[in-house]
Design a protein around this motif. Structure first.
Motif, PDB file in Angstrom:
ATOM      1  N   GLU A 127       0.838  -1.199   0.000  1.00 22.45           N
ATOM      2  CA  GLU A 127       0.000   0.000   0.000  1.00 22.45           C
ATOM      3  C   GLU A 127       0.873   1.249   0.000  1.00 22.45           C
ATOM      4  OE1 GLU A 127      -3.697   1.924   2.546  1.00 22.45           O
ATOM      5  OE2 GLU A 127      -1.959   1.142   3.624  1.00 22.45           O
TER       6      GLU A 127
ATOM      7  N   GLN B 160       1.560   4.915   1.242  1.00 24.08           N
ATOM      8  CA  GLN B 160       1.217   5.775   2.366  1.00 24.08           C
ATOM      9  C   GLN B 160       1.949   7.103   2.205  1.00 24.08           C
ATOM     10  OE1 GLN B 160       1.963   3.685   6.052  1.00 24.08           O
ATOM     11  NE2 GLN B 160       0.628   1.974   5.509  1.00 24.08           N
TER      12      GLN B 160
ATOM     13  N   ASP C 216     -10.787   6.287  12.210  1.00 26.15           N
ATOM     14  CA  ASP C 216     -10.469   4.975  11.659  1.00 26.15           C
ATOM     15  C   ASP C 216      -8.960   4.869  11.427  1.00 26.15           C
ATOM     16  OD1 ASP C 216     -10.207   2.647  10.271  1.00 26.15           O
ATOM     17  OD2 ASP C 216     -11.678   3.129   8.714  1.00 26.15           O
ATOM     18  N   PRO C 217      -8.253   4.031  12.181  1.00 27.83           N
ATOM     19  CA  PRO C 217      -6.790   3.930  12.012  1.00 27.83           C
ATOM     20  C   PRO C 217      -6.387   3.335  10.675  1.00 27.83           C
ATOM     21  CG  PRO C 217      -7.596   2.237  13.513  1.00 27.83           C
ATOM     22  CD  PRO C 217      -8.753   3.148  13.244  1.00 27.83           C
ATOM     23  N   THR C 218      -7.335   2.739   9.941  1.00 25.23           N
ATOM     24  CA  THR C 218      -6.987   2.233   8.618  1.00 25.23           C
ATOM     25  C   THR C 218      -6.929   3.357   7.596  1.00 25.23           C
ATOM     26  OG1 THR C 218      -9.270   1.767   7.957  1.00 25.23           O
ATOM     27  CG2 THR C 218      -8.112   0.047   9.170  1.00 25.23           C
ATOM     28  N   ARG C 219      -7.373   4.553   7.987  1.00 27.71           N
ATOM     29  CA  ARG C 219      -7.303   5.720   7.105  1.00 27.71           C
ATOM     30  C   ARG C 219      -6.088   6.589   7.407  1.00 27.71           C
ATOM     31  NH1 ARG C 219     -10.521   6.121   2.507  1.00 27.71           N
ATOM     32  NH2 ARG C 219     -12.588   5.280   2.921  1.00 27.71           N
TER      33      ARG C 219
ATOM     34  N   HIS D 256      -3.134   6.562   4.873  1.00 25.24           N
ATOM     35  CA  HIS D 256      -3.228   5.307   4.122  1.00 25.24           C
ATOM     36  C   HIS D 256      -4.068   5.565   2.874  1.00 25.24           C
ATOM     37  CE1 HIS D 256      -1.945   2.566   7.616  1.00 25.24           C
ATOM     38  NE2 HIS D 256      -1.868   3.810   8.058  1.00 25.24           N
TER      39      HIS D 256
ATOM     40  N   ARG E 264      -4.897   3.619   0.465  1.00 28.18           N
ATOM     41  CA  ARG E 264      -5.664   2.469  -0.037  1.00 28.18           C
ATOM     42  C   ARG E 264      -5.453   2.244  -1.526  1.00 28.18           C
ATOM     43  NH1 ARG E 264     -11.300   2.381   3.527  1.00 28.18           N
ATOM     44  NH2 ARG E 264     -10.254   2.213   5.531  1.00 28.18           N
TER      45      ARG E 264
ATOM     46  N   ASP F  44      -7.739  -2.982  -3.017  1.00 29.86           N
ATOM     47  CA  ASP F  44      -8.678  -4.099  -3.018  1.00 29.86           C
ATOM     48  C   ASP F  44      -8.884  -4.679  -4.415  1.00 29.86           C
ATOM     49  OD1 ASP F  44     -10.108  -2.061  -4.185  1.00 29.86           O
ATOM     50  OD2 ASP F  44     -11.639  -1.936  -2.624  1.00 29.86           O
TER      51      ASP F  44
END
Length: 454
Positions: free
Chosen positions: A314, A316, A329-332, A339, A341, A360
Motif C-alpha cells: 500500500e 502511504q 479509523d486507524p486504517t485511514r 493510508h 488504499r 482491493d
C-alpha cells in the motif's frame, strides 16, 4: 482558525492592474480585492463571525471565487458543497457542519455547458455556532469507491501546497495561463488552479463551454503560453478535436484523477504534439506526485516536501495530523501517515512511485491471484472501448463504455486473445455511459454500476 491575513499575503498580493481571471471578461487584482471586501460586508451582515463557517453551494463563477476568498479573509471556514449535490446530500452536510451562513444561487445564467456561469447569490443565516474545527476549508471526497468523507485542511496546509506547486517542474509560470477545466470545489481545480494561479500570477482562464472547440479557442485567444488543466475525461474532448490552425501557445496538458492509459496519451500527443502530464493526489493532502513531462509514465515523482512509502503493497503519504472530521479509523490515518488504499511501489533508487490501482483490486479466482487493474487496463486498451471499470462481484465483472461499434460477443473474443481464462471477465455489461463522480472520476461502487447497467 486563521485571521485571514494569508489571503492578502499569499493570494491577492500584486499590482492592481494585473489580470488574474478571464471569465471571459478580464478581472484584475484591484477589482478582485474590491469585490472580496464587499462580499465580506455581506457575509458579516448575514451572520458570519470570525471562527464561524460559510457553506458555499455555488457553481463555478466569479461569485464562488469572491465568496470563498471573503470567507477566508474574514477568518472563517469555507465548507465547499458541489452545486450538483442533491438537496438531501446538502442538508445532511449542513446538519453535521452547522455553518453560520449558506451562500447559494438565486439565479444563474449561461447554460449547462458553461464552465463558468453568471450567478446572483443569496445569503441565508443558518446557525450561530462556531465552526466545529479550525480548518480553513472543509470538502467532501469524490466518493468514487463509496460514501463521501468529510475532510478538513488548515490555512497553513493550503499555503504549503501552493508553495509546493511553485517547485514542481512543468507547472505554468508567472505571465502564463492555465486553461481550467475541473471544478474549483475539488482539490485539483481549487489548489492547482485557483490558489496557485492567484499566488503565482498565472492568469486563470476557464473556457466558455466544456467542448474541445471552446478549449482550443481559449488557448488561442491570447499569445501567452497556456497549460490545460483537467481530468482524464477532458482528454477525450481534445483528442477528438482538430485545431483549425497551429497553436504555438499550447504548452502542455496536465491531468489528475485516474491514470491515463498509454494509448490515450499517445493519441493525445499525436493530435496536438504537446506533453500530457499526470498528477496523483488526494483531497486529504492535495498533490502527492507528478510527471508533467510524461518522462516516467506510468510512474510519478513525489512532489517537493512529500514523502511516500510502500507498506505491504500500500502507498502511504506523510500527513502530520488526521484530515478527517469525526473519523478516527486507524486504517485511514495513523501515526503521521495517510493510508491511500492505493496499491503501488516506490523505487528505492530513484524514489519514483508507481500507482497500481486500488488495494482491493487483488482477488483470488480458483486459488489464483488476479489483479483487476491489469484486467481493466486490458479492456480499456481495446479498440472501441472508451472507458471501463472491472470489479469482483461473485466473479470478475466488466462494465464497459463503448463507442457503439462493439458487440458483447466481439469484446469477449478480443479478451480471450489477450487474457488467460481465469482472468477474463465472466460477465460483460456494455453501456453508452459509465457513471462518474462530480469530479469526472469513474464510479467504482458495485451497487452504482449495477444500477447503471440495469
Amino acid at each position: 482558525m486563521s485571521d485571514g491575513a494569508w489571503v492578502d499575503d499569499v493570494l491577492l498580493a500584486g499590482p492592481a492592474t494585473d489580470v488574474c481571471l478571464r471569465l471571459p471578461e478580464p478581472v484584475d487584482r484591484g477589482t478582485l480585492r474590491r469585490l472580496v471586501t464587499d462580499a465580506q460586508a455581506r457575509l458579516a451582515g448575514a451572520g458570519l463571525r470570525p471562527g464561524g463557517a460559510v457553506a458555499l453551494r455555488l457553481p463555478p463563477s466569479l461569485s464562488y471565487v469572491v465568496n470563498l476568498l471573503a470567507t477566508w479573509r474574514s477568518g472563517g471556514q469555507a465548507v465547499l458543497l458541489d452545486h450538483r449535490l442533491t438537496d438531501y446530500e446538502v442538508d445532511r452536510a449542513l446538519q453535521r457542519l452547522h455553518p453560520q451562513v449558506v451562500v447559494a444561487p438565486v439565479r444563474t445564467g449561461g447554460g449547462a455547458l458553461r464552465v463558468f456561469v453568471d450567478v446572483t447569490e443569496g445569503l441565508t443565516a443558518y446557525s450561530d455556532r462556531p465552526a466545529a474545527s479550525g480548518h480553513a476549508v472543509v470538502q467532501l471526497s469524490s466518493g468514487s469507491t463509496g460514501p463521501s468523507k468529510v475532510i478538513g485542511r488548515t490555512a497553513d496546509d493550503l499555503v504549503a501546497e501552493v508553495h509546493r506547486y511553485t517547485r514542481i517542474d512543468g507547472v505554468a509560470r508567472p505571465g502564463e495561463r492555465i486553461i481550467l477545466l475541473p471544478s474549483m470545489v475539488h482539490v485539483l481545480g481549487l489548489v492547482g488552479g485557483l490558489l496557485y494561479g492567484l499566488h503565482a500570477r498565472v492568469e486563470l482562464v476557464p473556457p466558455e463551454r466544456l467542448s474541445g472547440d471552446a478549449v482550443l479557442a481559449a488557448i488561442s485567444a491570447q499569445p501567452t503560453p497556456a497549460t490545460v488543466l483537467g481530468v482524464p475525461f477532458h482528454i477525450g474532448l481534445l483528442a477528438s478535436t482538430r485545431p483549425p490552425a497551429p497553436l504555438p501557445q499550447f504548452t502542455r496538458m496536465t491531468t489528475g484523477g485516474e491514470l491515463v492509459p498509454a494509448a490515450v496519451a499517445q493519441a493525445f500527443h499525436d493530435r496536438h504534439g504537446v506533453p500530457l502530464g499526470n498528477m496523483y493526489g488526494m483531497t486529504e493532502v492535495g498533490v502527492i506526485g507528478t510527471d508533467l513531462h510524461g518522462a516516467h509514465r506510468p510512474a510519478i515523482l513525489p512532489a517537493p516536501g512529500i514523502t511516500v512509502r510502500e507498506v505491504a503493497g500500500e502507498l502511504q503519504v506523510s500527513c502530520p495530523a488526521t484530515p478527517y472530521l469525526g473519523l478516527s479509523d486507524p486504517t485511514r490515518w495513523a501515526d503521521g501517515w495517510l493510508h491511500t488504499r492505493d496499491a503501488g511501489t516506490v523505487d528505492p533508487d530513484t524514489g519514483l512511485v508507481t500507482v497500481r490501482g486500488r488495494l482491493d483490486s487483488q482477488v483470488s479466482v480458483g486459488g489464483l491471484k488476479v489483479d483487476l487493474t491489469e484486467v481493466e487496463a486490458t479492456v480499456t486498451a481495446l479498440p472501441g472501448v472508451t472507458a471501463a471499470v472491472v470489479v469482483y462481484d461473485g466473479g470478475i465483472t466488466a462494465y464497459v463504455q463503448t463507442d457503439g461499434t462493439l458487440t458483447e460477443e466481439h469484446l469477449d473474443k478480443l479478451l480471450a486473445e489477450r487474457l488467460a481464462g481465469y482472468k477474463r471477465p465472466r460477465t460483460l455489461h456494455l453501456l453508452a455511459q459509465l457513471p462518474r463522480t462530480t469530479t469526472g472520476k469513474l464510479v467504482r461502487s458495485t451497487e452504482a454500476l449495477r444500477t447503471a447497467a440495469s
